[in-house]
Design an enzyme around this catalytic site. Sequence first.
Site, PDB file in Angstrom:
ATOM      1  CG  ASP A 196      48.495  39.951  41.610  1.00 21.23           C
ATOM      2  OD1 ASP A 196      49.682  39.850  41.220  1.00 21.23           O
ATOM      3  OD2 ASP A 196      47.965  39.156  42.415  1.00 21.23           O
ATOM      4  CG  HIS A 368      49.479  35.972  43.418  1.00 20.11           C
ATOM      5  ND1 HIS A 368      49.572  37.316  43.712  1.00 20.11           N
ATOM      6  CD2 HIS A 368      50.319  35.332  44.273  1.00 20.11           C
ATOM      7  CE1 HIS A 368      50.442  37.476  44.703  1.00 20.11           C
ATOM      8  NE2 HIS A 368      50.903  36.286  45.060  1.00 20.11           N
TER       9      HIS A 368
END
Length: 555
Positions: A196, A368
């Site tokens: 990610d 994130h």
Amino acid sequence: MSKDKNEKVKIIPLGGVGEIGKNMYVIEVDEDLFIIDSGLMFPEDEMFGIDIVIPDFQYIEANKERVKAIFLTHGHDDSIGSLPYLLEKVKVPVYGSKLTVALAKALLKEYGFKERVKFYTVHEKSNMKFDSVNVTFFNTTHSIPDSLGIAIHTSEGAIVHTGEFKFDQASKGGYASNIGKMAKLGDKGVFALLSDSTEAEKPGHTTSEAVIEKHVSNSINQANGRVIVTCYASNLIRIQQIFEAAAASGRKVAVIGEAAERVVNVASRLEHLTYDEDTRIKPNEIDQYRNDEIVIILSGTHDEPFKVMESMANQTHPIVNIQEGDTVLITFTPSPGMEVYLYRSVNEMTKAGANVLTSSKNVHVSGHGSQEDLKMMINLMKPKYFIPIQGEYRHLITHGRLAEEMGIPRANIFIADKGDIVEYQSGKMKMSGRVQTGNVLIDGKGVGDVGNIVLRDRRLLSQDGVLLVVVTLNRKTKTIAAGPEVISRGFVYVRESEKLMEESVTAVRNIVEKNVENRTFDWSGIKQEIRDSLNHLLYTRTKRRPMILPIIMEV
């Protein structure tokens, strides 16, 4: 694994690279094809009228006999949102955690999906065996519980997809990462890491949810009027914090929006969202309580809060409009290109008398990982090859540089675009061409029927408007029976441009009369001549280029 040696591996992003959202990754091991995630993306500014954007499934359709499984990393729309469209093309089993599967089933039901789909619930102790590979899972921390990373075990080592993740030492329950299992994967040998990249440009660690929880609680406790929370419906960690803070301050919570209601109902049924039953009220019960007794959670269709915010600010929302004394918590980060909508709505809500709190006031943090989180994942996995995913191009490049700083050779780092094939064969990983991919635009019930030409026309209409020219001809007498009539929409205000309209009518009449005298009457030719003549006239007079649509009828 039934095979001792895998001959060939391909990794193909069909979405989620060069963009935020629309995650879809194809992993091919020999002849078996596995799909990780099937997400959607919200439309960009120039996609006028488009509801959502999904990946192009052409490559998957062409190879549907080889597709063995679809694996879902978590329950956000950027990972499951296009599943109903994908499952119309391929009939394969779907694997995901308990909450992710429940949300996927609810999504299919909402879309009216009729086909029977095999869903399999997995967890981090599951080991799924296929002809060419084994697939295992590990828990990750994200803004929704039951999030998983996925490891596809080949004879060369594991291909690991992190899913969307961060590291938060205060996380617990369904939000906690299994760092030990990640380290074991790294010790056994990670062949390729797909990681990610969303917050790759942000230094340090992502702020802990424990910090945000405190600020959310204080914001609700100190508010004098209603508290309105706008969020992505699937940000369950934030919704849990809202329910807890509301209960602590003696407030009731109303959840408004189809997406939000669907997610809250499913998560509470599975006990991934907990609250006392008397804390939650129905939207039509809001007026039965004082303003300082109410918290409202709002999300829009397809989990998208921007239009909801705009309608509240403009006093056009059917249930909740901004009023003096409201406190608005904006608990999401706008995707690239959407910042203008956010700030415009903040201005309008502030003008209406609301106290608006955003991430700068610590009422939201990303789900994130920032740079130090990303470095930690690389350290745990120790991959041979590294492929940054889930981010715009600048995020991928930055993440690639971080990996290089961590000791991964530049030759082993691959920045892939949508459709790029990253292939391992004969002991070497390389880029080996492209497959067909792109954006499929969803507009209402239309799937892919709006393309570049339609978007171009919509853009032109939004810039200089449209001019309709209507003429009726008498076939026998070869004369004009009615018109020409010129109708302007979005071009000029007709009452203040009468001279220009008269000049346009005269120009059209002259063209038609000249052409009807010819024995051969070319319909397309006369329409093109009208367009060319009016284009020149209107641009000379106004420096604008409206879309000109000639309509010629016969009686």
